[in-house]
Design an enzyme around this catalytic site. Structure first.
Site, short mmCIF file in Angstrom:
data_model
loop_
_atom_site.label_atom_id
_atom_site.label_comp_id
_atom_site.label_asym_id
_atom_site.label_seq_id
_atom_site.Cartn_x
_atom_site.Cartn_y
_atom_site.Cartn_z
N LYS A 75 0.80 -1.22 0.00
CA LYS A 75 0.00 0.00 0.00
C LYS A 75 0.84 1.27 0.00
O LYS A 75 0.51 2.25 -0.66
CB LYS A 75 -0.94 -0.01 1.22
CG LYS A 75 -2.07 -1.02 1.15
CD LYS A 75 -2.97 -0.88 2.34
CE LYS A 75 -4.21 -1.76 2.25
NZ LYS A 75 -3.91 -3.18 2.27
N GLU A 159 -3.25 7.01 7.92
CA GLU A 159 -4.10 7.80 7.04
C GLU A 159 -5.18 8.52 7.83
O GLU A 159 -5.61 8.06 8.90
CB GLU A 159 -4.78 6.91 6.00
CG GLU A 159 -3.85 6.37 4.95
CD GLU A 159 -4.59 5.55 3.91
OE1 GLU A 159 -3.98 5.26 2.88
OE2 GLU A 159 -5.78 5.21 4.12
N HIS A 194 -14.57 -4.60 7.77
CA HIS A 194 -13.80 -4.30 6.57
C HIS A 194 -13.91 -5.39 5.51
O HIS A 194 -13.14 -5.40 4.55
CB HIS A 194 -12.33 -4.04 6.90
CG HIS A 194 -12.12 -3.00 7.96
ND1 HIS A 194 -12.40 -1.67 7.74
CD2 HIS A 194 -11.69 -3.08 9.24
CE1 HIS A 194 -12.14 -0.98 8.84
NE2 HIS A 194 -11.71 -1.81 9.76
N ARG A 256 -5.96 -8.40 -9.48
CA ARG A 256 -6.61 -9.66 -9.83
C ARG A 256 -8.07 -9.39 -10.15
O ARG A 256 -8.55 -8.26 -10.05
CB ARG A 256 -6.53 -10.64 -8.65
CG ARG A 256 -7.16 -10.08 -7.37
CD ARG A 256 -7.11 -11.07 -6.23
NE ARG A 256 -7.45 -10.45 -4.95
CZ ARG A 256 -8.68 -10.27 -4.49
NH1 ARG A 256 -9.72 -10.65 -5.23
NH2 ARG A 256 -8.90 -9.72 -3.32
#
Length: 540
Positions: A75, A159, A194, A256
């Site tokens: 990430k 973040e 999540h 993917r």
């Protein structure tokens, strides 16, 4: 496997000894004479080393290049690339410095609340929301431990937490000739821990201009790494006041095909797996950006073997029955069938139900109806929970974000406790089965005998009997009243449900009603004598 001409065994059920063993997969491809490998949705589908192994073995990997997987797999590196490409990125720290004191200072500079996320993470693992500066260190330590355990990499990024986030992802495709386009967006905001629960396309509130703007950013992201094949660019959007051009940011890329790709297929009419093979074979993309169709609305629900009333615990065991409705606008993708066993070795997903309609309401109605008509007997499922979600007024009205399920969990899972109407349905089935079992075989030529009757006959008073049963682990008594119309069964005053489906098994009756399962068995009165009725006779 049933559709294939041949199958190659690759090992025992444990994924580490089969689907995650690259040597066995390469050997299987060579044994079969295959010139390509499609890695599916999970396991090694985003593993750059496996993609490289395929390349080295002269076998085409149906997916992006190893370099593209590596570039977008972490990430922090992916976000650094996006910043250079001019793609909006959530404010935060995505660097290599991992000193806890430094990260805590960065969190303060970003401003609380913040998200701590595993740099190599996915699927919600290694993620913590922190509301206060004083809680940061404990959350960081916990996140790093989980990241190390799940991914073998403890590094994190920090973040800014978006208050009312919407999860919007764009399906992108690139070929080996430098072409790249997007096939529209999917809204995956309905999540729990999540993990995506329901996905739909197009995203509610998405305008054509905004789709073009975010789509352009998604394609730019794909071009940055010379992307080839199918991929998903995931964005987080600020849902306060609706979607807007300056309110979306790059989150990550999945290199993917996604589990929810049938939603895109539903609104575009395209076969994305076919596209994957054509691109891998060196063909150009079949369409230009301005040729991509978008018709109607599609929504997908993930049907899991889990129990919503018990904190969504996975539910394993033999599928006594598995039936799906054959209704208009419905597609069902499933890898199991009646008689199969849901094991603890893999993800407990039973099927994906995808509904398409001319409008969003029609698609959601079709999905909810299909979920309520689905029969899953044996392991418990989340069918009723999903149907309630598809019918939820706020979701229907577009008033939702990624916290919607947690905020409405009690209403969506329903009141816990015994469904008496379902228990009565099971008791009636058991009564009929017992009557058939004890009824003597009779020669059709022989006149009937009153001693053959099983109608609770007695010389005086109402013809009633008590039928001790166990329904969902609760010992109750079903009352059987005999009248002119035969036996009438009730449990605590409620008769059998008209909308219930009873599935008989050797040891029980499974009653499905509105997506919820009730298991009913005859109570062994011998257990009552020893005070063990509540334990079902188990030796512990």
């Amino acid at each position: 496997v049933k559709s294939a001409d041949e199958a190659v065994a690759i090992g025992p059920p444990q994924a580490s000894e089969s689907y995650l063993d690259a040597d066995k997969l390469i050997a299987a491809a060579r044994e079969a004479g295959a010139d390509c490998i499609h890695p599916g949705y999970g396991f090694l589908s985003e593993n750059a080393d496996f993609a490289q192994r395929c390349h080295d073995a002269g076998i085409a990997f149906i997916g992006p290049s190893p370099d593209a997987i590596r570039a977008m797999g972490l990430k922090d590196r992916a976000k650094a690339l996006m910043e250079k490409a001019g793609v909006p990125v959530v404010p935060g720290y995505h660097g290599d410095q991992q000193d806890p004191t430094f990260l805590k200072r960065k969190a303060y500079e970003i401003g609380y609340p913040v998200l701590i996320k595993a740099a190599a993470g996915g699927g919600g693992k290694g993620m913590r929301r922190v509301e206060r500066h004083a809680d940061f260190e404990d959350a960081l330590a916990s996140c790093m431990r989980e990241a190390q355990s799940a991914f073998g990499d403890a590094r994190v990024l920090i973040e800014k937490y978006i208050a009312s986030p919407r999860h919007i992802e764009f399906q992108v495709f690139g070929d080996k000739h430098g072409n790249a386009i997007h096939l529209g967006e999917r809204d995956c905001s309905l999540q729990r821990r999540h993990q995506k629960v329901i996905e739909e396309a197009p995203a509610p509130g998405m305008s054509a201009d905004l789709r073009a703007a975010i789509g352009e950013a998604a394609v730019a992201a794909a071009r940055t790494v010379d992307y080839v094949g199918a991929g998903t660019i995931e964005f987080i959007a600020d849902g306060v006041g609706g979607l807007k051009p300056d309110g979306f940011w790059f989150m990550e890329m999945n290199t993917r095909l996604q589990v929810e790709h049938p939603v895109t297929e539903g609104v575009t009419g395209l076969d994305l797996v076919e596209w994957q093979f054509r691109v891998a074979a060196g063909e150009k993309l079949p369409l230009r950006q301005d040729q991509v169709p978008l018709t109607g609305h599609a929504v997908e629900a993930r049907l899991y073997a889990e129990d919503p009333e018990r904190s969504f615990l996975p539910s394993t065991g033999k599928l006594v029955a598995l039936r799906f409705p054959d209704s208009q606008g419905l597609r069902v993708d499933s890898g199991v069938e009646t008689g199969d066993t849901v094991t603890p070795f893999y993800d407990p997903m039973i099927a994906k139900l995808i509904a398409h309609g001319d409008t969003r309401d029609q698609a959601l109605d079709r999905l909810a109806d299909a979920l309520e008509a689905t029969v899953v007997a044996g392991p418990r499922s989340n069918a009723g929970f999903l149907a309630a979600l598809a019918r939820a007024d706020a979701f229907r009205g577009g008033d939702f974000d990624t916290g919607f399920i947690d905020a409405n969990l009690a209403a969506l899972t329903g009141a816990p406790g015994l469904d008496r109407a379902a228990a009565a349905s099971g008791a009636r089935e058991l009564l009929q089965r017992e009557a058939a079992r004890i009824a003597p075989a009779r020669d059709p030529e022989t006149p009937p005998s009153p001693w053959d009757a099983g109608d609770g006959f007695q010389l005086s008073g109402a013809r009633r009997l008590a039928l001790p049963i166990v329904a969902d682990g609760e010992s109750v008594v079903a009352e059987v009243a005999y009248g002119a119309n035969g036996a009438m069964v009730s449990v605590e005053g409620e008769g059998p449900a008209a909308d219930a489906v009873a599935v008989a098994a050797p040891d029980a009756v499974y009653v499905l009603r509105r997506g919820r399962q009730t298991k009913v068995t005859l109570r062994d009165l011998a257990l009552d004598q020893v005070g063990d009725a509540g334990q079902g006779g188990l030796v512990r």
